[in-house]
Design a protein around this motif. Structure first.
Motif, mmCIF file in Angstrom:
data_model
loop_
_atom_site.group_PDB
_atom_site.id
_atom_site.type_symbol
_atom_site.label_atom_id
_atom_site.label_comp_id
_atom_site.label_asym_id
_atom_site.label_seq_id
_atom_site.Cartn_x
_atom_site.Cartn_y
_atom_site.Cartn_z
ATOM 1 N N GLN A 1 2.772 20.405 -25.758
ATOM 2 C CA GLN A 1 3.934 21.307 -25.847
ATOM 3 C C GLN A 1 4.499 21.336 -27.262
ATOM 4 N N GLY A 2 3.891 20.544 -28.162
ATOM 5 C CA GLY A 2 4.320 20.579 -29.563
ATOM 6 C C GLY A 2 5.176 19.412 -30.010
ATOM 7 N N TYR A 3 5.379 18.418 -29.158
ATOM 8 C CA TYR A 3 6.167 17.255 -29.530
ATOM 9 C C TYR A 3 5.374 16.397 -30.521
ATOM 10 N N SER A 4 6.086 15.814 -31.477
ATOM 11 C CA SER A 4 5.460 14.843 -32.373
ATOM 12 C C SER A 4 5.419 13.490 -31.666
ATOM 13 N N ALA A 5 4.681 12.554 -32.230
ATOM 14 C CA ALA A 5 4.614 11.208 -31.635
ATOM 15 C C ALA A 5 6.010 10.594 -31.546
ATOM 16 N N GLU A 6 6.807 10.790 -32.582
ATOM 17 C CA GLU A 6 8.170 10.235 -32.588
ATOM 18 C C GLU A 6 9.034 10.885 -31.509
ATOM 19 N N GLU A 7 8.856 12.187 -31.275
ATOM 20 C CA GLU A 7 9.617 12.872 -30.232
ATOM 21 C C GLU A 7 9.164 12.421 -28.844
ATOM 22 N N ILE A 8 7.887 12.110 -28.714
ATOM 23 C CA ILE A 8 7.387 11.624 -27.426
ATOM 24 C C ILE A 8 8.042 10.288 -27.091
ATOM 25 N N ILE A 9 8.226 9.444 -28.094
ATOM 26 C CA ILE A 9 8.902 8.155 -27.857
ATOM 27 C C ILE A 9 10.314 8.378 -27.319
ATOM 28 N N ARG B 1 3.419 2.281 -16.096
ATOM 29 C CA ARG B 1 3.060 3.175 -14.999
ATOM 30 C C ARG B 1 2.900 4.601 -15.515
ATOM 31 N N ILE B 2 2.985 4.770 -16.806
ATOM 32 C CA ILE B 2 2.900 6.086 -17.429
ATOM 33 C C ILE B 2 1.438 6.491 -17.551
ATOM 34 N N GLY B 3 1.133 7.684 -17.054
ATOM 35 C CA GLY B 3 -0.223 8.200 -17.174
ATOM 36 C C GLY B 3 -0.430 8.851 -18.530
ATOM 37 N N ILE B 4 -1.688 8.921 -18.959
ATOM 38 C CA ILE B 4 -1.943 9.578 -20.242
ATOM 39 C C ILE B 4 -1.535 11.045 -20.193
ATOM 40 N N GLU B 5 -1.539 11.636 -18.995
ATOM 41 C CA GLU B 5 -1.134 13.036 -18.884
ATOM 42 C C GLU B 5 0.318 13.239 -19.285
ATOM 43 N N ASP B 6 1.150 12.215 -19.114
ATOM 44 C CA ASP B 6 2.559 12.338 -19.496
ATOM 45 C C ASP B 6 2.695 12.470 -21.011
ATOM 46 N N VAL B 7 1.961 11.644 -21.745
ATOM 47 C CA VAL B 7 1.978 11.717 -23.211
ATOM 48 C C VAL B 7 1.373 13.044 -23.659
ATOM 49 N N ASN C 1 5.288 2.702 -27.455
ATOM 50 C CA ASN C 1 5.459 2.564 -28.899
ATOM 51 C C ASN C 1 4.475 3.510 -29.585
ATOM 52 N N LEU C 2 4.624 3.656 -30.906
ATOM 53 C CA LEU C 2 3.770 4.582 -31.643
ATOM 54 C C LEU C 2 2.290 4.223 -31.527
ATOM 55 N N GLU C 3 1.981 2.958 -31.506
ATOM 56 C CA GLU C 3 0.586 2.534 -31.407
ATOM 57 C C GLU C 3 -0.061 3.095 -30.136
ATOM 58 N N LYS C 4 0.642 2.993 -29.013
ATOM 59 C CA LYS C 4 0.091 3.470 -27.739
ATOM 60 C C LYS C 4 0.019 5.001 -27.698
ATOM 61 N N ILE C 5 0.987 5.643 -28.308
ATOM 62 C CA ILE C 5 0.953 7.105 -28.350
ATOM 63 C C ILE C 5 -0.213 7.578 -29.215
#
Length: 110
Positions: free
Chosen positions: A35-43, A23-29, A50-54
């Motif tokens: 804001q400067g988050y890395s892919a790992e921080e977004i997880i 239910r997560i929108g792309i706007e959330d990622v 998962n990293l693939e989707k990010i």
């Protein structure tokens, strides 16, 4: 091998692009990423992804940057408009809660 990025997303409407299976929108990622988050921080903020989707979301963003920047701006404007409407016309539930609170205050004064 070509990856079809659109297979990672559900395009529910012009205002609603979700990550497939969530239910997560792309706007959330994108909000975290911009804001400067890395892919790992977004997880850590969105642990059901998962990293693939990010990375698919970020790739889609860079391939469609102007469109998605407009999409994000439109969502922000829509949220602000909804908030302003809520301030001027609260829901019936909020009205009843405010009335109950006011009645409780007047009972204490009597």
């Amino acid at each position: 091998m070509t990856i079809n990025l659109e297979n990672y997303f559900d395009f529910l409407s012009n205002d609603d692009i979700r990550i497939k299976g969530h239910r997560i929108g792309i706007e959330d990622v994108l909000k975290y990423y911009l804001q400067g988050y890395s892919a790992e921080e977004i997880i850590s903020e969105l642990p059901t992804l998962n990293l693939e989707k990010i990375y698919a979301t970020l790739t889609y963003y860079y391939q469609n940057k102007q469109y998605l920047d407009n999409y994000l701006l439109h969502l922000e404007e829509k949220r602000e408009q909804n908030y302003q409407e809520w301030l001027t016309k609260p829901s019936p539930l909020i009205e009843r809660l405010r009335e109950a609170k006011a009645n409780k205050r007047s009972e204490k004064l009597v």
